[in-house]
Design an enzyme around this catalytic site. Structure first.
Site, PDB file in Angstrom:
ATOM      1  N   HIS A 163       0.846  -1.212   0.000  1.00 45.71           N
ATOM      2  CA  HIS A 163       0.000   0.000   0.000  1.00 45.71           C
ATOM      3  C   HIS A 163       0.876   1.256   0.000  1.00 45.71           C
ATOM      4  CE1 HIS A 163      -3.255  -2.749   1.394  1.00 45.71           C
ATOM      5  NE2 HIS A 163      -2.257  -3.281   2.081  1.00 45.71           N
ATOM      6  N   SER A 285      13.009  22.212 -17.697  1.00 43.66           N
ATOM      7  CA  SER A 285      11.759  22.970 -17.772  1.00 43.66           C
ATOM      8  C   SER A 285      12.070  24.291 -18.450  1.00 43.66           C
ATOM      9  CB  SER A 285      11.230  23.218 -16.359  1.00 43.66           C
ATOM     10  OG  SER A 285      10.483  24.420 -16.316  1.00 43.66           O
ATOM     11  N   LYS A 291      14.945  22.475 -12.763  1.00 45.50           N
ATOM     12  CA  LYS A 291      14.279  21.223 -13.080  1.00 45.50           C
ATOM     13  C   LYS A 291      15.118  20.245 -13.881  1.00 45.50           C
ATOM     14  CE  LYS A 291       9.903  20.945 -12.004  1.00 45.50           C
ATOM     15  NZ  LYS A 291       9.435  19.799 -11.247  1.00 45.50           N
ATOM     16  N   ASN A 293      13.579  16.758 -15.053  1.00 46.87           N
ATOM     17  CA  ASN A 293      12.403  15.895 -14.868  1.00 46.87           C
ATOM     18  C   ASN A 293      12.573  14.497 -15.464  1.00 46.87           C
ATOM     19  OD1 ASN A 293      10.907  17.960 -13.585  1.00 46.87           O
ATOM     20  ND2 ASN A 293      10.501  18.878 -15.599  1.00 46.87           N
ATOM     21  N   GLU A 298       7.799   8.797 -17.212  1.00 43.65           N
ATOM     22  CA  GLU A 298       6.376   9.102 -17.388  1.00 43.65           C
ATOM     23  C   GLU A 298       5.890   8.638 -18.758  1.00 43.65           C
ATOM     24  OE1 GLU A 298       5.933  13.151 -14.795  1.00 43.65           O
ATOM     25  OE2 GLU A 298       7.214  13.197 -16.548  1.00 43.65           O
ATOM     26  N   LYS A 333      -3.081  -3.157 -39.210  1.00 42.28           N
ATOM     27  CA  LYS A 333      -1.648  -3.026 -39.521  1.00 42.28           C
ATOM     28  C   LYS A 333      -0.984  -1.911 -38.720  1.00 42.28           C
ATOM     29  CE  LYS A 333      -0.683  -3.726 -43.909  1.00 42.28           C
ATOM     30  NZ  LYS A 333      -0.781  -3.252 -45.315  1.00 42.28           N
TER      31      LYS A 333
HETATM   32  N1  ARG Z   1      -3.552  -3.745 -48.199  1.00 39.01           N
HETATM   33  C1  ARG Z   1      -4.434  -4.843 -48.033  1.00 39.01           C
HETATM   34  C2  ARG Z   1      -4.526  -5.261 -46.558  1.00 39.01           C
HETATM   35  O1  ARG Z   1      -3.733  -4.814 -45.787  1.00 39.01           O
HETATM   36  C3  ARG Z   1      -3.938  -5.982 -48.847  1.00 39.01           C
HETATM   37  C4  ARG Z   1      -4.956  -7.013 -49.098  1.00 39.01           C
HETATM   38  C5  ARG Z   1      -5.986  -6.526 -50.053  1.00 39.01           C
HETATM   39  N2  ARG Z   1      -6.844  -7.591 -50.402  1.00 39.01           N
HETATM   40  C6  ARG Z   1      -8.025  -7.389 -50.935  1.00 39.01           C
HETATM   41  N3  ARG Z   1      -8.756  -8.450 -51.195  1.00 39.01           N
HETATM   42  N4  ARG Z   1      -8.462  -6.199 -51.255  1.00 39.01           N
HETATM   43  O2  ARG Z   1      -5.393  -6.014 -46.188  1.00 39.01           O
END
Ligand code: ARG
Length: 482
Positions: A163, A285, A291, A293, A298, A333
Protein backbone atom coordinates in the site's frame (compact mmCIF):
# COMPACT_ATOMS: atom_id res chain seq x y z
CA UNK A 1 -18.61 17.60 -56.63
CA UNK A 2 -16.98 17.57 -60.09
CA UNK A 3 -15.62 14.07 -60.53
CA UNK A 4 -11.93 13.51 -61.19
CA UNK A 5 -10.95 10.86 -63.73
CA UNK A 6 -10.57 7.39 -62.31
CA UNK A 7 -7.03 6.29 -61.49
CA UNK A 8 -5.61 3.40 -63.45
CA UNK A 9 -4.32 0.66 -61.15
CA UNK A 10 -3.10 -2.89 -61.68
CA UNK A 11 -6.54 -4.09 -60.63
CA UNK A 12 -8.78 -1.73 -62.56
CA UNK A 13 -9.82 1.92 -62.65
CA UNK A 14 -10.72 3.38 -59.28
CA UNK A 15 -12.16 6.75 -58.33
CA UNK A 16 -9.28 8.72 -56.74
CA UNK A 17 -11.34 9.51 -53.65
CA UNK A 18 -12.17 5.84 -53.15
CA UNK A 19 -8.56 4.89 -53.79
CA UNK A 20 -7.23 7.42 -51.28
CA UNK A 21 -9.69 6.35 -48.61
CA UNK A 22 -9.21 2.61 -49.05
CA UNK A 23 -5.46 2.78 -49.41
CA UNK A 24 -5.24 4.74 -46.20
CA UNK A 25 -1.79 4.62 -44.64
CA UNK A 26 -0.66 1.54 -46.57
CA UNK A 27 1.81 3.34 -48.91
CA UNK A 28 3.68 4.54 -45.83
CA UNK A 29 3.22 1.56 -43.50
CA UNK A 30 3.98 -0.98 -46.21
CA UNK A 31 7.50 0.41 -46.58
CA UNK A 32 8.28 -1.70 -43.53
CA UNK A 33 7.03 -4.76 -45.42
CA UNK A 34 8.93 -4.47 -48.71
CA UNK A 35 11.67 -6.86 -47.65
CA UNK A 36 9.21 -9.43 -46.30
CA UNK A 37 7.10 -9.11 -49.45
CA UNK A 38 10.14 -9.83 -51.61
CA UNK A 39 11.07 -12.88 -49.51
CA UNK A 40 7.53 -14.21 -49.77
CA UNK A 41 7.59 -13.68 -53.53
CA UNK A 42 10.97 -15.42 -53.86
CA UNK A 43 9.64 -18.47 -52.02
CA UNK A 44 6.41 -18.45 -54.01
CA UNK A 45 8.27 -18.25 -57.33
CA UNK A 46 10.63 -21.02 -56.25
CA UNK A 47 7.69 -23.22 -55.32
CA UNK A 48 5.91 -22.42 -58.62
CA UNK A 49 9.02 -23.49 -60.52
CA UNK A 50 8.83 -26.83 -58.74
CA UNK A 51 5.18 -27.57 -59.58
CA UNK A 52 5.32 -30.67 -61.81
CA UNK A 53 3.15 -29.48 -64.69
CA UNK A 54 3.88 -29.19 -68.36
CA UNK A 55 4.48 -26.55 -69.46
CA UNK A 56 6.10 -25.32 -66.25
CA UNK A 57 4.51 -22.31 -64.56
CA UNK A 58 8.04 -20.95 -64.21
CA UNK A 59 11.25 -22.49 -65.50
CA UNK A 60 14.34 -22.74 -63.31
CA UNK A 61 15.96 -19.91 -65.29
CA UNK A 62 12.90 -17.71 -64.89
CA UNK A 63 12.83 -18.39 -61.16
CA UNK A 64 16.45 -17.31 -60.95
CA UNK A 65 15.77 -14.04 -62.74
CA UNK A 66 12.81 -13.32 -60.48
CA UNK A 67 14.78 -14.03 -57.32
CA UNK A 68 17.65 -11.83 -58.50
CA UNK A 69 15.29 -9.00 -59.26
CA UNK A 70 13.72 -9.40 -55.82
CA UNK A 71 17.12 -9.25 -54.13
CA UNK A 72 17.73 -6.01 -56.04
CA UNK A 73 14.42 -4.63 -54.78
CA UNK A 74 15.41 -5.52 -51.20
CA UNK A 75 18.70 -3.66 -51.68
CA UNK A 76 16.89 -0.62 -53.02
CA UNK A 77 14.37 -0.76 -50.22
CA UNK A 78 17.17 -0.78 -47.66
CA UNK A 79 18.58 2.31 -49.33
CA UNK A 80 15.14 3.94 -49.08
CA UNK A 81 14.68 3.87 -52.82
CA UNK A 82 11.44 1.90 -53.18
CA UNK A 83 8.36 4.04 -53.48
CA UNK A 84 4.84 2.77 -52.95
CA UNK A 85 2.33 5.01 -54.69
CA UNK A 86 -1.35 5.46 -54.06
CA UNK A 87 -2.01 3.86 -57.44
CA UNK A 88 0.01 0.84 -56.30
CA UNK A 89 -2.33 0.63 -53.31
CA UNK A 90 0.09 -1.44 -51.29
CA UNK A 91 3.49 -3.13 -51.19
CA UNK A 92 2.25 -6.21 -53.00
CA UNK A 93 1.22 -4.44 -56.16
CA UNK A 94 4.21 -2.10 -55.91
CA UNK A 95 6.62 -5.03 -55.98
CA UNK A 96 4.69 -6.61 -58.83
CA UNK A 97 4.88 -3.30 -60.73
CA UNK A 98 8.64 -3.11 -60.19
CA UNK A 99 9.13 -6.74 -61.21
CA UNK A 100 7.07 -6.24 -64.34
CA UNK A 101 9.07 -3.14 -65.22
CA UNK A 102 12.33 -5.02 -64.71
CA UNK A 103 11.35 -8.39 -66.16
CA UNK A 104 8.47 -7.63 -68.52
CA UNK A 105 6.22 -10.62 -69.08
CA UNK A 106 7.90 -12.59 -66.36
CA UNK A 107 6.77 -10.08 -63.76
CA UNK A 108 3.21 -10.65 -64.88
CA UNK A 109 3.50 -14.34 -63.98
CA UNK A 110 4.48 -13.91 -60.35
CA UNK A 111 0.92 -13.52 -59.07
CA UNK A 112 -0.07 -17.02 -60.25
CA UNK A 113 -1.76 -18.97 -57.45
CA UNK A 114 -1.67 -16.28 -54.83
CA UNK A 115 -3.70 -13.35 -53.60
CA UNK A 116 -2.84 -10.26 -51.65
CA UNK A 117 -4.72 -11.91 -48.80
CA UNK A 118 -2.10 -14.60 -48.28
CA UNK A 119 0.69 -12.22 -49.30
CA UNK A 120 -0.07 -9.65 -46.64
CA UNK A 121 -0.48 -12.44 -44.09
CA UNK A 122 2.96 -13.85 -44.86
CA UNK A 123 4.55 -10.40 -44.97
CA UNK A 124 3.26 -9.60 -41.51
CA UNK A 125 4.42 -12.94 -40.13
CA UNK A 126 7.91 -12.48 -41.54
CA UNK A 127 8.01 -8.92 -40.24
CA UNK A 128 6.82 -10.14 -36.84
CA UNK A 129 9.55 -12.79 -36.77
CA UNK A 130 12.30 -10.19 -37.11
CA UNK A 131 10.62 -7.85 -34.65
CA UNK A 132 10.04 -10.54 -32.04
CA UNK A 133 13.64 -11.72 -32.21
CA UNK A 134 14.90 -8.14 -31.91
CA UNK A 135 12.53 -7.47 -29.03
CA UNK A 136 13.68 -10.65 -27.33
CA UNK A 137 17.30 -9.49 -27.52
CA UNK A 138 16.36 -6.06 -26.21
CA UNK A 139 14.37 -7.59 -23.40
CA UNK A 140 17.21 -9.83 -22.25
CA UNK A 141 19.53 -6.80 -22.34
CA UNK A 142 17.17 -5.06 -19.92
CA UNK A 143 16.93 -8.18 -17.76
CA UNK A 144 20.74 -8.32 -17.68
CA UNK A 145 20.90 -4.66 -16.64
CA UNK A 146 18.38 -5.18 -13.83
CA UNK A 147 20.18 -8.30 -12.63
CA UNK A 148 23.51 -6.47 -12.65
CA UNK A 149 21.94 -3.75 -10.53
CA UNK A 150 20.34 -6.32 -8.25
CA UNK A 151 23.51 -8.35 -7.77
CA UNK A 152 25.61 -5.28 -7.12
CA UNK A 153 23.21 -4.07 -4.43
CA UNK A 154 21.92 -7.46 -3.37
CA UNK A 155 22.43 -6.73 0.32
CA UNK A 156 21.64 -3.02 0.23
CA UNK A 157 18.65 -2.57 2.54
CA UNK A 158 15.46 -1.14 1.06
CA UNK A 159 12.23 -1.01 3.04
CA UNK A 160 9.65 -3.25 1.40
CA UNK A 161 6.29 -1.54 0.97
CA UNK A 162 2.67 -2.62 0.73
CA UNK A 163 0.00 0.00 0.00
CA UNK A 164 3.10 2.19 -0.48
CA UNK A 165 3.53 2.12 3.32
CA UNK A 166 6.70 0.74 4.91
CA UNK A 167 6.14 -2.98 5.49
CA UNK A 168 9.16 -5.26 5.96
CA UNK A 169 12.92 -5.28 5.60
CA UNK A 170 13.94 -5.91 2.03
CA UNK A 171 16.77 -5.22 -0.40
CA UNK A 172 17.57 -3.47 -3.66
CA UNK A 173 18.46 -6.96 -4.92
CA UNK A 174 14.92 -8.22 -4.33
CA UNK A 175 13.39 -5.11 -5.87
CA UNK A 176 15.54 -5.14 -9.02
CA UNK A 177 15.30 -8.87 -9.64
CA UNK A 178 11.52 -8.83 -9.15
CA UNK A 179 11.30 -6.58 -12.20
CA UNK A 180 13.77 -8.82 -14.04
CA UNK A 181 11.71 -11.95 -13.33
CA UNK A 182 8.55 -10.24 -14.56
CA UNK A 183 10.29 -9.49 -17.85
CA UNK A 184 11.57 -13.07 -18.07
CA UNK A 185 7.96 -14.26 -17.91
CA UNK A 186 7.03 -11.72 -20.60
CA UNK A 187 9.86 -13.04 -22.75
CA UNK A 188 8.30 -16.51 -22.48
CA UNK A 189 4.98 -15.09 -23.68
CA UNK A 190 6.80 -13.54 -26.63
CA UNK A 191 8.37 -16.92 -27.36
CA UNK A 192 4.95 -18.58 -27.41
CA UNK A 193 3.66 -15.79 -29.65
CA UNK A 194 6.66 -16.38 -31.93
CA UNK A 195 5.77 -20.08 -32.18
CA UNK A 196 2.16 -19.31 -33.07
CA UNK A 197 3.38 -16.84 -35.68
CA UNK A 198 5.85 -19.37 -37.13
CA UNK A 199 3.43 -20.88 -39.66
CA UNK A 200 3.21 -20.00 -43.33
CA UNK A 201 -0.11 -18.82 -44.78
CA UNK A 202 1.14 -18.71 -48.40
CA UNK A 203 -0.78 -20.73 -50.94
CA UNK A 204 -4.05 -19.94 -49.21
CA UNK A 205 -4.52 -17.36 -51.96
CA UNK A 206 -7.84 -15.59 -51.35
CA UNK A 207 -8.58 -18.10 -48.61
CA UNK A 208 -9.85 -21.06 -50.59
CA UNK A 209 -6.75 -22.51 -52.27
CA UNK A 210 -6.21 -22.76 -56.02
CA UNK A 211 -6.92 -25.37 -58.70
CA UNK A 212 -3.19 -26.05 -59.18
CA UNK A 213 -0.91 -28.64 -57.56
CA UNK A 214 1.03 -26.10 -55.49
CA UNK A 215 3.27 -27.33 -52.67
CA UNK A 216 2.50 -25.27 -49.58
CA UNK A 217 4.82 -27.30 -47.37
CA UNK A 218 7.68 -26.43 -49.71
CA UNK A 219 6.88 -22.71 -49.58
CA UNK A 220 6.80 -22.88 -45.79
CA UNK A 221 10.17 -24.68 -45.71
CA UNK A 222 11.75 -22.23 -48.14
CA UNK A 223 10.88 -19.36 -45.80
CA UNK A 224 12.09 -21.18 -42.70
CA UNK A 225 8.61 -21.54 -41.21
CA UNK A 226 7.93 -24.48 -38.89
CA UNK A 227 4.98 -25.56 -41.10
CA UNK A 228 2.17 -24.12 -43.20
CA UNK A 229 -1.02 -22.87 -41.57
CA UNK A 230 -3.03 -25.96 -42.45
CA UNK A 231 -6.52 -24.74 -43.34
CA UNK A 232 -6.41 -22.14 -46.11
CA UNK A 233 -9.44 -20.27 -44.84
CA UNK A 234 -8.00 -20.13 -41.35
CA UNK A 235 -4.74 -18.84 -42.88
CA UNK A 236 -6.73 -15.72 -43.75
CA UNK A 237 -8.65 -15.64 -40.46
CA UNK A 238 -5.42 -15.85 -38.45
CA UNK A 239 -4.56 -12.37 -39.67
CA UNK A 240 -5.21 -10.03 -36.81
CA UNK A 241 -5.29 -12.94 -34.39
CA UNK A 242 -1.51 -13.40 -34.62
CA UNK A 243 -1.15 -9.66 -34.22
CA UNK A 244 -3.38 -9.63 -31.16
CA UNK A 245 -1.45 -12.48 -29.52
CA UNK A 246 1.86 -10.74 -30.19
CA UNK A 247 0.55 -7.38 -28.98
CA UNK A 248 -0.86 -9.15 -25.92
CA UNK A 249 2.65 -10.29 -25.02
CA UNK A 250 4.02 -6.83 -25.85
CA UNK A 251 1.36 -5.31 -23.60
CA UNK A 252 2.59 -7.49 -20.75
CA UNK A 253 6.09 -6.15 -21.37
CA UNK A 254 4.71 -2.61 -21.22
CA UNK A 255 2.85 -3.36 -17.99
CA UNK A 256 6.09 -4.66 -16.47
CA UNK A 257 7.93 -1.56 -17.66
CA UNK A 258 5.17 0.69 -16.36
CA UNK A 259 5.48 -0.77 -12.90
CA UNK A 260 9.25 -0.36 -12.95
CA UNK A 261 8.86 3.22 -14.23
CA UNK A 262 6.32 4.04 -11.54
CA UNK A 263 8.63 2.67 -8.82
CA UNK A 264 11.46 4.76 -10.16
CA UNK A 265 9.32 7.87 -10.38
CA UNK A 266 8.48 7.46 -6.71
CA UNK A 267 11.90 6.48 -5.46
CA UNK A 268 13.72 9.22 -7.36
CA UNK A 269 11.49 11.89 -5.76
CA UNK A 270 13.73 13.99 -3.49
CA UNK A 271 11.46 13.03 -0.58
CA UNK A 272 12.61 9.44 -1.05
CA UNK A 273 15.94 9.87 -2.77
CA UNK A 274 16.52 6.10 -2.86
CA UNK A 275 17.65 6.38 -6.47
CA UNK A 276 18.80 9.22 -8.70
CA UNK A 277 19.00 9.57 -12.44
CA UNK A 278 22.04 11.27 -13.93
CA UNK A 279 21.14 14.72 -15.32
CA UNK A 280 21.50 13.67 -18.94
CA UNK A 281 18.61 11.21 -18.53
CA UNK A 282 16.27 13.97 -17.42
CA UNK A 283 14.69 16.82 -19.29
CA UNK A 284 14.54 20.47 -18.27
CA UNK A 285 11.76 22.97 -17.77
CA UNK A 286 11.32 26.11 -19.88
CA UNK A 287 10.64 28.25 -16.81
CA UNK A 288 12.11 26.50 -13.76
CA UNK A 289 15.89 26.49 -14.04
CA UNK A 290 16.34 23.87 -11.31
CA UNK A 291 14.28 21.22 -13.08
CA UNK A 292 15.54 17.89 -14.32
CA UNK A 293 12.40 15.90 -14.87
CA UNK A 294 12.07 12.14 -15.32
CA UNK A 295 9.96 12.48 -18.47
CA UNK A 296 11.29 9.21 -19.84
CA UNK A 297 9.67 7.28 -17.01
CA UNK A 298 6.38 9.10 -17.39
CA UNK A 299 6.33 8.41 -21.10
CA UNK A 300 7.12 4.74 -20.57
CA UNK A 301 4.07 4.69 -18.31
CA UNK A 302 1.97 6.51 -20.94
CA UNK A 303 3.20 4.35 -23.79
CA UNK A 304 1.96 1.33 -21.96
CA UNK A 305 -1.46 2.88 -22.47
CA UNK A 306 -0.66 3.25 -26.12
CA UNK A 307 0.26 -0.41 -26.59
CA UNK A 308 -2.83 -1.53 -24.66
CA UNK A 309 -4.76 0.74 -27.03
CA UNK A 310 -3.05 -0.85 -30.03
CA UNK A 311 -4.05 -4.29 -28.74
CA UNK A 312 -7.62 -3.12 -28.20
CA UNK A 313 -7.66 -1.57 -31.68
CA UNK A 314 -6.71 -4.92 -33.26
CA UNK A 315 -9.14 -6.91 -31.14
CA UNK A 316 -12.06 -4.59 -31.77
CA UNK A 317 -11.50 -4.78 -35.54
CA UNK A 318 -11.64 -8.59 -35.25
CA UNK A 319 -14.67 -8.62 -33.00
CA UNK A 320 -17.70 -9.63 -35.02
CA UNK A 321 -15.88 -9.94 -38.37
CA UNK A 322 -17.46 -12.53 -40.65
CA UNK A 323 -15.37 -15.33 -42.16
CA UNK A 324 -13.16 -14.81 -45.20
CA UNK A 325 -10.99 -11.81 -45.96
CA UNK A 326 -12.47 -8.45 -45.05
CA UNK A 327 -10.74 -5.17 -45.78
CA UNK A 328 -11.21 -4.22 -42.12
CA UNK A 329 -8.10 -6.32 -41.50
CA UNK A 330 -5.98 -3.68 -43.18
CA UNK A 331 -6.62 -1.42 -40.22
CA UNK A 332 -4.94 -3.84 -37.82
CA UNK A 333 -1.65 -3.03 -39.52
CA UNK A 334 -0.97 0.42 -38.04
CA UNK A 335 -1.59 -0.60 -34.39
CA UNK A 336 0.43 -3.77 -34.90
CA UNK A 337 3.50 -2.08 -36.37
CA UNK A 338 3.15 0.85 -33.99
CA UNK A 339 2.69 -1.31 -30.91
CA UNK A 340 5.81 -3.33 -31.64
CA UNK A 341 7.92 -0.23 -32.25
CA UNK A 342 6.63 1.47 -29.11
CA UNK A 343 7.41 -1.60 -27.03
CA UNK A 344 10.92 -2.00 -28.43
CA UNK A 345 11.80 1.66 -27.94
CA UNK A 346 10.48 1.57 -24.36
CA UNK A 347 12.52 -1.51 -23.50
CA UNK A 348 15.66 0.11 -24.88
CA UNK A 349 15.20 3.35 -22.96
CA UNK A 350 14.59 1.44 -19.73
CA UNK A 351 17.85 -0.46 -20.24
CA UNK A 352 19.67 2.84 -20.46
CA UNK A 353 17.86 3.98 -17.31
CA UNK A 354 18.66 0.81 -15.36
CA UNK A 355 22.30 0.95 -16.43
CA UNK A 356 22.71 4.55 -15.27
CA UNK A 357 20.64 4.42 -12.10
CA UNK A 358 22.43 5.81 -9.05
CA UNK A 359 21.68 4.02 -5.79
CA UNK A 360 21.80 6.03 -2.55
CA UNK A 361 22.35 3.45 0.20
CA UNK A 362 22.14 6.08 2.97
CA UNK A 363 18.74 7.35 1.78
CA UNK A 364 17.53 3.78 1.49
CA UNK A 365 18.71 3.08 5.02
CA UNK A 366 16.88 6.18 6.28
CA UNK A 367 13.65 4.59 5.04
CA UNK A 368 13.86 2.06 7.88
CA UNK A 369 11.88 3.08 10.96
CA UNK A 370 11.43 0.61 13.82
CA UNK A 371 7.92 -0.29 12.56
CA UNK A 372 9.46 -2.09 9.58
CA UNK A 373 10.67 -4.75 12.03
CA UNK A 374 7.25 -5.38 13.65
CA UNK A 375 6.52 -8.64 11.85
CA UNK A 376 10.10 -9.82 12.42
CA UNK A 377 9.67 -9.21 16.15
CA UNK A 378 6.44 -11.24 16.19
CA UNK A 379 8.14 -14.08 14.32
CA UNK A 380 11.04 -13.99 16.78
CA UNK A 381 8.50 -14.60 19.57
CA UNK A 382 7.03 -17.46 17.51
CA UNK A 383 10.52 -18.93 17.32
CA UNK A 384 10.50 -18.97 21.12
CA UNK A 385 7.28 -21.01 21.06
CA UNK A 386 4.51 -18.37 21.19
CA UNK A 387 1.47 -18.94 18.89
CA UNK A 388 1.65 -16.45 16.02
CA UNK A 389 -1.66 -14.67 16.77
CA UNK A 390 -0.56 -14.07 20.36
CA UNK A 391 2.82 -12.75 19.23
CA UNK A 392 1.08 -10.52 16.68
CA UNK A 393 -1.18 -9.05 19.38
CA UNK A 394 1.69 -8.58 21.76
CA UNK A 395 3.76 -6.62 19.22
CA UNK A 396 0.72 -4.60 18.09
CA UNK A 397 -0.02 -3.56 21.68
CA UNK A 398 3.59 -2.56 22.28
CA UNK A 399 4.50 -0.91 18.97
CA UNK A 400 6.12 2.07 20.72
CA UNK A 401 8.61 -0.28 22.34
CA UNK A 402 9.81 -1.64 19.03
CA UNK A 403 13.51 -1.11 18.58
CA UNK A 404 15.15 -0.54 15.23
CA UNK A 405 17.18 -3.57 14.25
CA UNK A 406 19.96 -4.03 11.74
CA UNK A 407 18.34 -4.20 8.28
CA UNK A 408 21.24 -6.22 6.86
CA UNK A 409 20.70 -8.76 9.57
CA UNK A 410 16.99 -8.87 8.82
CA UNK A 411 17.69 -9.41 5.13
CA UNK A 412 20.21 -12.17 5.87
CA UNK A 413 17.65 -14.02 7.95
CA UNK A 414 15.26 -14.15 5.01
CA UNK A 415 17.37 -16.84 3.45
CA UNK A 416 14.75 -19.15 1.95
CA UNK A 417 14.20 -19.51 -1.77
CA UNK A 418 13.54 -16.21 -3.52
CA UNK A 419 13.62 -14.06 -0.37
CA UNK A 420 15.97 -11.06 -0.04
CA UNK A 421 18.71 -13.24 1.45
CA UNK A 422 17.96 -16.28 -0.69
CA UNK A 423 17.98 -14.97 -4.24
CA UNK A 424 19.37 -17.48 -6.70
CA UNK A 425 21.26 -15.41 -9.22
CA UNK A 426 22.25 -18.53 -11.17
CA UNK A 427 18.54 -19.28 -11.64
CA UNK A 428 17.96 -15.89 -13.23
CA UNK A 429 21.06 -16.30 -15.36
CA UNK A 430 19.88 -19.69 -16.63
CA UNK A 431 16.43 -18.40 -17.52
CA UNK A 432 17.96 -15.45 -19.35
CA UNK A 433 20.29 -17.81 -21.18
CA UNK A 434 17.35 -19.94 -22.30
CA UNK A 435 15.67 -16.91 -23.88
CA UNK A 436 18.91 -15.86 -25.56
CA UNK A 437 19.44 -19.39 -26.90
CA UNK A 438 15.94 -19.38 -28.34
CA UNK A 439 16.57 -16.14 -30.22
CA UNK A 440 19.97 -17.30 -31.50
CA UNK A 441 18.58 -20.64 -32.64
CA UNK A 442 15.54 -19.18 -34.38
CA UNK A 443 17.48 -16.42 -36.07
CA UNK A 444 20.04 -18.91 -37.33
CA UNK A 445 17.34 -21.22 -38.67
CA UNK A 446 15.49 -18.37 -40.34
CA UNK A 447 18.52 -16.71 -41.91
CA UNK A 448 19.88 -20.06 -43.15
CA UNK A 449 16.59 -20.75 -44.95
CA UNK A 450 16.45 -17.28 -46.52
CA UNK A 451 20.12 -17.38 -47.55
CA UNK A 452 19.47 -20.67 -49.32
CA UNK A 453 16.32 -19.33 -50.96
CA UNK A 454 17.99 -16.17 -52.28
CA UNK A 455 21.36 -17.74 -53.09
CA UNK A 456 23.04 -14.91 -51.20
CA UNK A 457 24.04 -14.55 -47.61
CA UNK A 458 21.12 -13.15 -45.65
CA UNK A 459 20.60 -10.64 -44.11
CA UNK A 460 23.92 -9.18 -45.33
CA UNK A 461 22.93 -9.88 -48.96
CA UNK A 462 26.58 -10.47 -49.77
CA UNK A 463 27.44 -13.49 -51.82
CA UNK A 464 27.59 -15.14 -55.18
CA UNK A 465 24.29 -14.26 -56.84
CA UNK A 466 24.75 -10.86 -58.44
CA UNK A 467 21.58 -8.87 -58.01
CA UNK A 468 21.81 -6.59 -61.01
CA UNK A 469 22.09 -9.41 -63.51
CA UNK A 470 24.66 -7.24 -65.24
CA UNK A 471 22.09 -4.61 -66.01
CA UNK A 472 23.13 -1.90 -63.58
CA UNK A 473 23.96 1.25 -65.44
CA UNK A 474 22.52 -0.21 -68.64
CA UNK A 475 19.40 0.97 -70.42
CA UNK A 476 17.15 -0.87 -67.95
CA UNK A 477 18.71 0.74 -64.91
CA UNK A 478 15.74 2.58 -63.48
CA UNK A 479 16.76 2.41 -59.87
CA UNK A 480 15.65 5.92 -59.11
CA UNK A 481 12.22 5.35 -60.48
CA UNK A 482 11.26 2.64 -58.03
N1 ARG B 1 -3.55 -3.75 -48.20
C1 ARG B 1 -4.43 -4.84 -48.03
C2 ARG B 1 -4.53 -5.26 -46.56
O1 ARG B 1 -3.73 -4.81 -45.79
C3 ARG B 1 -3.94 -5.98 -48.85
C4 ARG B 1 -4.96 -7.01 -49.10
C5 ARG B 1 -5.99 -6.53 -50.05
N2 ARG B 1 -6.84 -7.59 -50.40
C6 ARG B 1 -8.03 -7.39 -50.94
N3 ARG B 1 -8.76 -8.45 -51.20
N4 ARG B 1 -8.46 -6.20 -51.26
O2 ARG B 1 -5.39 -6.01 -46.19
Amino acid sequence: MPSKPATKTLVGKIDPAVLAYTVGEDPVLDRALVEADCLGSAAHATMLAAVPVSPRILTAAQRKRIVRALVAVIRRARAGRVRITCADQDVHLAVERILTRELGDLGRRIHTARSRNDQVAVDLRLYAKEQLLALSDELTALVDALLRLGRRFKATPMAGRTHLQPAMPSSVGLWASSHAESLLDDALLLERAYELNDRCPLGAAAGFGVPLAIDRALTARLLGFREPVHNVLYAVHARGKCEAVILGAAAQVMLSLGRLAEDLLLYTMPEFGYFRLPPELGTGSSIMPQKCNPDVLELVRARGARVLGDLAAVQTVLKGLPGGYNRDLQDTKAPFLGGLQTTRASVRIMTLTADRLIVDAAALRAGFGPSVFAADRALALVAQGMPFRDAYRHVKENLDELAAADPRDAIGRRSHLGAPGGLDWAYFRERTRCIKRFAVRERRRYYAAISKLLGVNYPALAGSSSTSGGKRGGPRDKRNRA
